[in-house]
Write an enzyme that holds these catalytic residues in place. Structure first.
Site: not given
Ligand code: NCD
Length: 308
Positions: A51-52, A81, A102, A130
Site C-alpha cells: 500500500r504505502t 554492498k 522506508r 509511520h
Molecule cells: C503498516 C506498516 O508498514 O507499518 N502497513 C502500512 O504501511 N499500511 C502496518 C503493518 O505492517 O502492520
C-alpha cells in the site's frame, strides 16, 4: 513544512491545510495532474510494502512528476554492498527532487534529513513512526465523523512495535476531547514514552485487557497486526486479539473499524462486507492524502506557484 518525518512536529493548522488539499484533489483530480511536471521523486524502500509504496508512486504519477524507485533496497541497492544510509541519500538527491524512504531503523528519517538537500518523507521507520499512515488514518476519521475533535477510539493489537499506532496517537493529540482506549496483545503494550506523551498533552489514555471493556458506542476500533518480524522476545507467547462478527455484534451502528493493513487474521473476513468496515476505503485514502503532502512540500520547498 519542509520534511515529513514525524507526526510530532506537525501543527493542527498544517494538518487541516493538507486535508483541505486532499479534499480538493478528490473533487478535482485533473487540476493537479501537471502540478509537478519536470520534477523527479525517488522512493527507496528497505522494508516490504504494498500500500504505502504503490499509493506513494500513484500519488507521484498523478501529480505529473517522474518516478525513480528501489523496491527492495536492502537487497537490490548499494546497502547490500555496505553503503551507509547517509551516502545513499547524498547520491539519490542528485537524481531526485524529493526522497521518500522506508527503513528498518527508527531514526532513519532523522539521519536522512541531516544530510539531505531535498525534502524527505518518512514512509515507515522501524518500530518507531509511520506518519503518512497516520495522515490517512486521521483523514478517514475526519471524513467519517465529520470532525476529529471528540473522537473516542480503541487502538488494539501491537502497540509496542506498531509504528502506525504511535504516529496516530501523535496526530490525534492535536485535537480536543480525544479519548483513547488501548487494548494490546499481552507483552506488546504501548511504550512508556507514548504514555508520557499523551499525559503531557492531557489526552485520556485508558488501558483495557479485554474487548468487553471497550465501550460499545465507541467511534472507532483501530485494529493492528502483531509485528512478528520486530519481536525482540522471540519466546513471547502471542495471544492474538481477533475481531469477528460475534464479538463485534455488541458495538453500535456508528462504531467503525479501521486497520492500516496488511491484515493477517486479526479481523475476520466475515466483517469485510459490514458498512462499518472502513479499512479498504481507508487504504485508498492513501493516494489523495499523499498527493496533498507531496504537493505541498514540493510547493513550499521549490517556491512553486501556489495557484493551481
Ligand atoms: C503498516 C506498516 O508498514 O507499518 N502497513 C502500512 O504501511 N499500511 C502496518 C503493518 O505492517 O502492520
Amino acid at each position: 513544512m519542509l520534511n515529513f518525518i514525524s507526526a510530532e512536529n506537525v501543527s493542527r493548522q498544517e494538518l487541516e491545510n493538507l486535508f483541505s488539499i486532499a479534499d480538493d484533489i478528490k473533487e478535482n483530480r485533473q487540476k493537479y495532474s501537471k502540478a509537478l511536471n519536470g520534477y523527479v521523486i525517488a522512493t527507496i524502500f528497505f522494508e516490504p510494502s504494498t500500500r504505502t509504496r504503490l499509493s506513494f508512486e500513484s500519488a507521484i504519477l498523478r501529480l505529473g512528476a517522474g518516478l525513480i524507485s528501489t523496491e527492495n533496497a536492502l537487497e537490490n541497492a548499494s546497502a547490500k554492498k555496505g553503503e551507509s544510509l547517509e551516502d545513499t541519500i547524498k547520491i539519490i538527491q542528485g537524481y531526485a527532487d524529493m526522497i521518500i524512504i522506508r527503513h528498518h531503523e527508527n531514526d532513519s528519517s532523522q539521519r536522512a534529513v541531516k544530510v539531505a538537500k531535498v525534502p524527505i518523507i518518512n514512509a515507515g521507520a522501524g518500530g518507531g513512526e509511520h506518519p503518512t499512515q497516520a495522515l490517512l488514518d486521521v483523514y478517514t476519521i475526519r471524513e467519517q465523523k465529520g470532525k476529529v475533535d471528540g473522537t473516542q477510539i480503541a487502538i488494539m493489537g501491537d502497540l509496542k512495535y506498531g509504528r502506525t499506532a504511535h504516529s496516530l496517537i501523535k496526530l490525534l493529540s492535536l485535537y480536543d476531547n480525544i479519548k483513547i482506549y488501548g487494548f494490546s496483545v499481552k507483552g506488546l503494550e504501548l511504550p512508556l514514552q507514548y504514555k508520557e506523551f499523551l499525559k503531557e498533552k492531557h489526552i485520556e489514555y485508558i488501558e483495557r485487557s479485554s474487548l468487553d471493556e471497550i465501550p460499545s458506542d465507541i467511534d472507532f476500533i483501530y485494529q493492528t497486526r502483531v509485528q512478528m518480524e520486530r519481536l525482540e522476545d522471540k519466546g513471547l507467547k502471542i495471544e492474538p486479539i481477533i475481531l469477528n462478527k460475534e464479538n463485534f455484534a455488541r458495538f453500535s451502528n456508528h462504531t467503525y473499524i479501521l486497520h492500516p493493513l496488511p491484515r493477517v487474521d486479526e479481523i475476520s473476513t466475515e466483517l469485510d462486507d459490514d458498512y462499518r468496515s472502513l479499512y479498504f476505503h481507508q487504504a485508498h485514502n492513501g493516494v489523495p492524502t499523499r498527493m496533498a503532502l507531496i504537493y505541498s512540500l514540493m510547493r513550499d520547498y521549490y517556491n512553486l506557484n501556489p495557484k493551481i
